[in-house]
Design a protein around this motif. Structure first.
Motif, PDB file in Angstrom:
ATOM      1  N   ASP A 238       0.811  -1.221   0.000  1.00 51.06           N
ATOM      2  CA  ASP A 238       0.000   0.000   0.000  1.00 51.06           C
ATOM      3  C   ASP A 238       0.842   1.269   0.000  1.00 51.06           C
ATOM      4  O   ASP A 238       0.303   2.363   0.117  1.00 51.06           O
ATOM      5  CB  ASP A 238      -0.915   0.008   1.233  1.00 51.06           C
ATOM      6  N   PHE A 239       2.163   1.125  -0.144  1.00 48.48           N
ATOM      7  CA  PHE A 239       3.059   2.275  -0.037  1.00 48.48           C
ATOM      8  C   PHE A 239       3.157   2.998  -1.380  1.00 48.48           C
ATOM      9  O   PHE A 239       4.213   3.018  -2.026  1.00 48.48           O
ATOM     10  CB  PHE A 239       4.423   1.818   0.471  1.00 48.48           C
ATOM     11  N   PHE A 240       2.084   3.602  -1.776  1.00 42.78           N
ATOM     12  CA  PHE A 240       1.940   4.242  -3.081  1.00 42.78           C
ATOM     13  C   PHE A 240       2.939   5.381  -3.241  1.00 42.78           C
ATOM     14  O   PHE A 240       3.791   5.372  -4.144  1.00 42.78           O
ATOM     15  CB  PHE A 240       0.503   4.740  -3.217  1.00 42.78           C
ATOM     16  N   ALA A 241       2.893   6.363  -2.365  1.00 42.27           N
ATOM     17  CA  ALA A 241       3.770   7.522  -2.488  1.00 42.27           C
ATOM     18  C   ALA A 241       5.217   7.150  -2.215  1.00 42.27           C
ATOM     19  O   ALA A 241       6.133   7.581  -2.930  1.00 42.27           O
ATOM     20  CB  ALA A 241       3.321   8.626  -1.523  1.00 42.27           C
ATOM     21  N   ALA A 259      -2.409  -2.406 -10.693  1.00 44.99           N
ATOM     22  CA  ALA A 259      -3.411  -2.289  -9.637  1.00 44.99           C
ATOM     23  C   ALA A 259      -4.747  -2.843 -10.091  1.00 44.99           C
ATOM     24  O   ALA A 259      -5.058  -2.859 -11.294  1.00 44.99           O
ATOM     25  CB  ALA A 259      -3.580  -0.822  -9.235  1.00 44.99           C
ATOM     26  N   PHE A 260      -5.520  -3.299  -9.129  1.00 42.22           N
ATOM     27  CA  PHE A 260      -6.917  -3.673  -9.370  1.00 42.22           C
ATOM     28  C   PHE A 260      -7.792  -2.440  -9.183  1.00 42.22           C
ATOM     29  O   PHE A 260      -7.353  -1.404  -8.666  1.00 42.22           O
ATOM     30  CB  PHE A 260      -7.346  -4.780  -8.416  1.00 42.22           C
ATOM     31  N   LYS A 266      -8.433   4.373  -4.608  1.00 42.96           N
ATOM     32  CA  LYS A 266      -7.610   4.997  -3.565  1.00 42.96           C
ATOM     33  C   LYS A 266      -6.481   5.813  -4.198  1.00 42.96           C
ATOM     34  O   LYS A 266      -6.109   6.878  -3.700  1.00 42.96           O
ATOM     35  CB  LYS A 266      -7.010   3.912  -2.661  1.00 42.96           C
ATOM     36  N   MET A 267      -5.901   5.279  -5.281  1.00 46.67           N
ATOM     37  CA  MET A 267      -4.844   6.012  -5.971  1.00 46.67           C
ATOM     38  C   MET A 267      -5.395   7.282  -6.595  1.00 46.67           C
ATOM     39  O   MET A 267      -4.734   8.331  -6.591  1.00 46.67           O
ATOM     40  CB  MET A 267      -4.214   5.110  -7.034  1.00 46.67           C
ATOM     41  N   ALA A 268      -6.598   7.196  -7.140  1.00 45.31           N
ATOM     42  CA  ALA A 268      -7.226   8.377  -7.732  1.00 45.31           C
ATOM     43  C   ALA A 268      -7.498   9.448  -6.679  1.00 45.31           C
ATOM     44  O   ALA A 268      -7.497  10.647  -6.978  1.00 45.31           O
ATOM     45  CB  ALA A 268      -8.526   7.988  -8.432  1.00 45.31           C
ATOM     46  N   HIS A 336      -1.536  11.836  -9.571  1.00 43.87           N
ATOM     47  CA  HIS A 336      -0.925  11.682  -8.249  1.00 43.87           C
ATOM     48  C   HIS A 336       0.389  10.905  -8.325  1.00 43.87           C
ATOM     49  O   HIS A 336       1.312  11.173  -7.544  1.00 43.87           O
ATOM     50  CB  HIS A 336      -1.910  10.996  -7.308  1.00 43.87           C
ATOM     51  N   MET A 337       0.480   9.957  -9.263  1.00 45.11           N
ATOM     52  CA  MET A 337       1.759   9.286  -9.473  1.00 45.11           C
ATOM     53  C   MET A 337       2.828  10.305  -9.856  1.00 45.11           C
ATOM     54  O   MET A 337       3.955  10.253  -9.358  1.00 45.11           O
ATOM     55  CB  MET A 337       1.627   8.217 -10.559  1.00 45.11           C
TER      56      MET A 337
END
Length: 369
Positions: A238-241, A259-260, A266-268, A336-337
């Motif tokens: 879950d460590f996106f950032a 990602a699913f 959540k990423m959006a 956000h990426m």
């Protein structure tokens, strides 16, 4: 089970190993086994640990500390972390040599903070263990040099539940711990594994890295981008950032994320950590994105009352409507990426349906000055 009050902290494998090393050293010098030991922490402060076992085996002392991860879901919680301490013939006073024995992995790939061929004991816990032995020598009035060999009961089996194999660490667990303390759901060890996996990938000359949230999404990523070698793939959970920033900081040319649909929402939203403990799905925002994707107003409103993001995606009136929503969400997620990764790397986002089919591949080129 829901807990009332704050979550309980624990201690790292490095702290457990330093406690075992100190207990064994005291036993070797004095002939008396301590019930508890007081050890220093790399991040400052001290901690008193109960000694689970301490015994003499000829001219070697063996002690064990049971790793307590507190309320963190750590694979090493409850593991028996041991240390065998013996004297080094002819060594100068105060010499302490730290090594790994049974259940402690060995490094086989470059890029880690430990050289190839050495035991996978990171620098901070290695220094912590050596300091604990030195303290015991001083307390007990000992002299000469000492060898401290760290062990982990069932370490090789436990290591299969970690990222060690991907990092080229074979034969057991790593001894970790920058602060010496485990804070629940901070997942410091997982973040360390991500950073070390990126270091290995960079040392091996990879220009592209692929992140996934787990084993299933990684398998789908592997099939979708078969040219990526295994050492360029890593489970970022879950460590996106964090994962994006770490990869960008190492100057990778492209970052691929698989990602699913549920995680995509959540990423959006731009959540730095996409775990349920870190933030709920914003169904109001999801309803707005459904409307932006051209869904009828009534259906978009219903999506805002869905039980889960997966449920909302299933509400799409047609495959085309779902694809339109995925495209809107992917656009938000890519933004956000870019925010987390900065302008340098190219970005690729692969979105998979829950049946494993690819819902879309979305790309963004690096931003050049």
């Amino acid at each position: 089970m829901k807990r009332d009050g704050p979550l309980r902290e624990g201690f790292t494998t490095g702290t457990a190993a330093s406690g075992a090393a100190k207990a064994a050293t005291l036993l070797l010098i004095t002939g008396r086994a301590p019930e508890t030991v007081d050890v220093g922490l790399p991040g400052g402060g001290r901690l008193t640990l109960p000694v689970a076992e301490a015994r003499l085996e000829g001219e070697t002392a063996v002690a064990t500390i049971i790793k307590d991860a507190g309320d963190d879901p750590d694979v090493t919680h409850g593991a028996a972390i041991g240390c065998r301490v013996s004297r080094l013939d002819g060594a100068a006073d105060g010499t302490v040599v730290v090594d790994g024995g049974e259940g402690v992995g060995r490094v086989t790939l470059p890029g880690l903070p430990v050289a190839v061929g050495l035991a996978a004991i990171n620098p901070a816990p290695r220094a912590q263990i050596a300091a604990a032995v030195a303290e015991a020598i001083q307390l007990a009035g000992g002299a000469g040099g000492f060898s401290a060999v760290v062990t982990v009961a069932n370490g090789e089996e436990l290591a299969r539940k970690t990222l060690n194999g991907r990092l080229g660490i074979v034969g057991g667990l790593s001894i970790l711990g920058v602060s010496g303390i485990v804070r629940p759901f901070s997942h410091d060890a997982w973040q360390t594994s991500i950073s070390e996996a990126l270091d290995v990938a960079r040392a091996l000359g990879h220009d592209t890295v692929g992140f996934s949230t787990g084993r299933r999404s990684e398998a789908l990523l592997r099939a979708a981008v078969p040219e990526l070698p295994e050492t360029a793939l890593m489970q970022a959970a879950d460590f996106f950032a964090f994962a994006l920033a770490e990869a960008a900081g190492r100057k990778f040319g492209r970052i691929v994320w698989a990602a699913f649909g549920g995680k995509l929402v959540k990423m959006a939203q731009g959540l730095a950590n996409t775990h349920a403990h870190r933030g709920d799905t914003d169904f109001s925002a999801l309803a707005g994105w459904c409307a932006a994707a051209g869904w009828p107003a009534e259906l978009a409103s219903q999506a805002g009352t869905a039980n889960t993001a997966r449920h909302a995606l299933k509400m799409a009136a047609s495959p085309e409507a779902r694809a339109a929503l995925v495209a809107v969400l992917a656009g938000e997620a890519l933004g956000h990426m870019r925010r987390f990764a900065g302008p340098g790397p190219g970005l690729t986002l692969l979105v998979f349906d829950f049946d494993g089919s690819l819902l879309g591949r979305f790309e963004e080129s690096p931003i050049r000055p």
